[in-house]
Design a protein around this motif. Structure first.
Motif, mmCIF file in Angstrom:
data_model
loop_
_atom_site.group_PDB
_atom_site.id
_atom_site.type_symbol
_atom_site.label_atom_id
_atom_site.label_comp_id
_atom_site.label_asym_id
_atom_site.label_seq_id
_atom_site.Cartn_x
_atom_site.Cartn_y
_atom_site.Cartn_z
ATOM 1 N N ASP A 40 17.531 3.063 23.939
ATOM 2 C CA ASP A 40 18.521 3.671 23.048
ATOM 3 C C ASP A 40 18.390 3.143 21.619
ATOM 4 O O ASP A 40 18.636 3.866 20.664
ATOM 5 C CB ASP A 40 19.947 3.338 23.532
ATOM 6 C CG ASP A 40 20.151 3.616 25.009
ATOM 7 O OD1 ASP A 40 19.826 4.724 25.440
ATOM 8 O OD2 ASP A 40 20.625 2.699 25.714
ATOM 9 N N ARG A 41 18.036 1.872 21.504
ATOM 10 C CA ARG A 41 18.016 1.204 20.199
ATOM 11 C C ARG A 41 16.758 0.374 20.096
ATOM 12 O O ARG A 41 16.227 -0.105 21.105
ATOM 13 C CB ARG A 41 19.266 0.322 20.050
ATOM 14 C CG ARG A 41 19.519 -0.202 18.646
ATOM 15 C CD ARG A 41 21.005 -0.577 18.480
ATOM 16 N NE ARG A 41 21.422 -1.582 19.441
ATOM 17 C CZ ARG A 41 21.378 -2.895 19.213
ATOM 18 N NH1 ARG A 41 20.923 -3.341 18.054
ATOM 19 N NH2 ARG A 41 21.802 -3.750 20.115
ATOM 20 N N VAL A 42 16.271 0.181 18.860
ATOM 21 C CA VAL A 42 15.026 -0.548 18.661
ATOM 22 C C VAL A 42 15.157 -1.520 17.495
ATOM 23 O O VAL A 42 15.820 -1.231 16.497
ATOM 24 C CB VAL A 42 13.851 0.433 18.427
ATOM 25 C CG1 VAL A 42 14.082 1.294 17.197
ATOM 26 C CG2 VAL A 42 12.515 -0.300 18.332
ATOM 27 N N LEU A 43 14.533 -2.681 17.665
ATOM 28 C CA LEU A 43 14.440 -3.701 16.621
ATOM 29 C C LEU A 43 12.953 -3.938 16.388
ATOM 30 O O LEU A 43 12.204 -4.160 17.341
ATOM 31 C CB LEU A 43 15.162 -4.961 17.068
ATOM 32 C CG LEU A 43 15.167 -6.179 16.145
ATOM 33 C CD1 LEU A 43 16.461 -6.975 16.348
ATOM 34 C CD2 LEU A 43 13.972 -7.098 16.436
ATOM 35 N N VAL A 44 12.528 -3.897 15.122
ATOM 36 C CA VAL A 44 11.110 -4.024 14.777
ATOM 37 C C VAL A 44 10.880 -5.394 14.149
ATOM 38 O O VAL A 44 11.553 -5.775 13.184
ATOM 39 C CB VAL A 44 10.668 -2.920 13.797
ATOM 40 C CG1 VAL A 44 9.164 -3.013 13.529
ATOM 41 C CG2 VAL A 44 11.027 -1.535 14.354
ATOM 42 N N LEU A 45 9.901 -6.124 14.697
ATOM 43 C CA LEU A 45 9.521 -7.433 14.168
ATOM 44 C C LEU A 45 8.197 -7.345 13.428
ATOM 45 O O LEU A 45 7.302 -6.599 13.820
ATOM 46 C CB LEU A 45 9.363 -8.452 15.304
ATOM 47 C CG LEU A 45 10.604 -9.010 15.998
ATOM 48 C CD1 LEU A 45 10.172 -9.982 17.093
ATOM 49 C CD2 LEU A 45 11.538 -9.696 15.025
ATOM 50 N N ASP A 46 8.093 -8.127 12.360
ATOM 51 C CA ASP A 46 6.820 -8.280 11.655
ATOM 52 C C ASP A 46 6.755 -9.710 11.147
ATOM 53 O O ASP A 46 7.668 -10.168 10.436
ATOM 54 C CB ASP A 46 6.715 -7.295 10.490
ATOM 55 C CG ASP A 46 5.399 -7.433 9.736
ATOM 56 O OD1 ASP A 46 4.345 -7.501 10.403
ATOM 57 O OD2 ASP A 46 5.424 -7.477 8.494
ATOM 58 N N ALA A 47 5.700 -10.423 11.539
ATOM 59 C CA ALA A 47 5.504 -11.814 11.125
ATOM 60 C C ALA A 47 6.743 -12.666 11.406
ATOM 61 O O ALA A 47 7.142 -13.515 10.599
ATOM 62 C CB ALA A 47 5.140 -11.893 9.642
ATOM 63 N N MET A 73 17.675 -1.705 25.024
ATOM 64 C CA MET A 73 17.205 -2.054 23.689
ATOM 65 C C MET A 73 15.743 -2.470 23.741
ATOM 66 O O MET A 73 15.292 -3.082 24.714
ATOM 67 C CB MET A 73 18.043 -3.202 23.114
ATOM 68 C CG MET A 73 17.636 -3.640 21.724
ATOM 69 S SD MET A 73 18.715 -4.960 21.103
ATOM 70 C CE MET A 73 17.966 -5.267 19.507
ATOM 71 N N ALA A 74 15.001 -2.130 22.696
ATOM 72 C CA ALA A 74 13.584 -2.512 22.599
ATOM 73 C C ALA A 74 13.372 -3.453 21.425
ATOM 74 O O ALA A 74 14.008 -3.314 20.376
ATOM 75 C CB ALA A 74 12.712 -1.278 22.427
ATOM 76 N N VAL A 75 12.463 -4.400 21.615
ATOM 77 C CA VAL A 75 11.945 -5.231 20.529
ATOM 78 C C VAL A 75 10.467 -4.891 20.420
ATOM 79 O O VAL A 75 9.705 -5.078 21.376
ATOM 80 C CB VAL A 75 12.134 -6.728 20.815
ATOM 81 C CG1 VAL A 75 11.477 -7.560 19.730
ATOM 82 C CG2 VAL A 75 13.614 -7.068 20.917
ATOM 83 N N VAL A 76 10.055 -4.373 19.258
ATOM 84 C CA VAL A 76 8.680 -3.917 19.096
ATOM 85 C C VAL A 76 8.035 -4.601 17.894
ATOM 86 O O VAL A 76 8.717 -5.152 17.032
ATOM 87 C CB VAL A 76 8.604 -2.385 18.925
ATOM 88 C CG1 VAL A 76 9.277 -1.676 20.102
ATOM 89 C CG2 VAL A 76 9.216 -1.940 17.612
ATOM 90 N N GLY A 77 6.718 -4.522 17.853
ATOM 91 C CA GLY A 77 5.973 -5.100 16.749
ATOM 92 C C GLY A 77 4.512 -5.202 17.133
ATOM 93 O O GLY A 77 4.145 -5.078 18.309
ATOM 94 N N GLU A 78 3.679 -5.420 16.128
ATOM 95 C CA GLU A 78 2.258 -5.580 16.383
ATOM 96 C C GLU A 78 1.996 -6.919 17.065
ATOM 97 O O GLU A 78 2.865 -7.782 17.147
ATOM 98 C CB GLU A 78 1.493 -5.476 15.063
ATOM 99 C CG GLU A 78 1.633 -4.104 14.394
ATOM 100 C CD GLU A 78 1.004 -4.060 13.017
ATOM 101 O OE1 GLU A 78 0.932 -5.127 12.374
ATOM 102 O OE2 GLU A 78 0.605 -2.964 12.579
ATOM 103 N N SER A 79 0.778 -7.101 17.564
ATOM 104 C CA SER A 79 0.397 -8.363 18.181
ATOM 105 C C SER A 79 0.616 -9.513 17.195
ATOM 106 O O SER A 79 0.241 -9.430 16.026
ATOM 107 C CB SER A 79 -1.070 -8.302 18.596
ATOM 108 O OG SER A 79 -1.477 -9.522 19.173
#
Length: 253
Positions: free
Chosen positions: A210-217, A33-39
């Protein structure tokens, strides 16, 4: 099936500022699993909470249903045996006064893992593509890519169920980045290992997870299987991250 690692309603405030806001996730055994997002999205804050390196303002973390909270090395020994981490900066993650063999074996000693530590270290060095005689060398004698391989070997030493990798290839050049990503994929498959990859680089995520979760603020704005999210991003942040995907160069044969 219940997640191996689970977070429910994680919130973290720093002096009134919200770094993470009501984040929940679950990582199944063997899942990548990935956790992604901008700086500044809250990725590293989330990783620290999941690793019991910081205390949430609200919310809980559990491993196989058992509560995980920051505490003494002794109280967390059970958790560290099962959850390890690959750091962002391989150069700073090793004691320059410790030979490589001792550094890779360090979690085995600290966590009191039984067995032949020297044999386990030799096995791991081969698994990550290094020679067994590397045990007698010093960290500064290795390239950045080789040090990241050593960091992966050290994380795998106690045979964990899950490895949390926080920007594991961001300090590497493009060709070495692909080599390390492919190494993580191969080893996770061979060991039946779950991975939680924290990254801003969706090229890495596409190749590895396989799976991704996107964070913002500090909030979750999108989650789903990688092919689905990448093909039809539902949030502008995801679309912007996809627009910035670099090309992972092919590895020379």
């Amino acid at each position: 099936m219940s997640p191996l690692l689970r977070a429910d309603g994680l919130t973290r405030r720093h002096r009134g500022a919200v770094a993470l806001d009501d984040v929940s996730l679950g990582v199944a055994a063997g899942e990548r699993m990935a956790v992604v997002g901008e700086s500044g999205a809250g990725k590293s804050t989330l990783a620290r909470l999941l690793l019991a390196l910081d205390t949430p303002t609200a919310g809980t973390v559990t491993l196989d249903g058992r509560a995980v909270r920051p505490g003494s090395a002794r109280s967390l020994r059970w958790f560290r045996r099962r959850v390890q981490t690959v750091p962002q900066d391989p150069g700073r993650s090793f004691n320059p006064r410790m030979r490589v063999g001792d550094a890779v074996a360090e979690p085995l000693r600290c966590l009191r893992v039984p067995g032949d530590h020297a044999a386990r270290v030799a096995e791991l060095l081969v698994a990550v593509g290094l020679e067994p005689d590397a045990v007698d060398r010093w960290p500064h004698e290795f390239s950045g890519g080789q040090r990241q391989r050593l960091a992966i070997a050290r994380a795998l030493a106690p045979r964990p169920d899950l490895v949390v990798a926080d920007e594991p290839v961001s300090a590497l050049d493009v060709v070495v980045r692909r080599q390390v990503v492919d190494l993580l994929a191969r080893l996770s498959a061979a060991e039946g290992l779950a991975l939680l990859v924290v990254s801003h680089d969706l090229g890495v995520v596409q190749r590895l997870c396989d799976r991704v979760l996107v964070l913002d603020a500090g909030r979750v704005v999108e989650e789903g299987p990688v092919p689905q999210v990448f093909a039809r991003p539902a949030h502008p942040v995801t679309a912007a991250l996809l627009d910035a995907v670099p090309t992972l160069a092919p590895v020379a044969s």
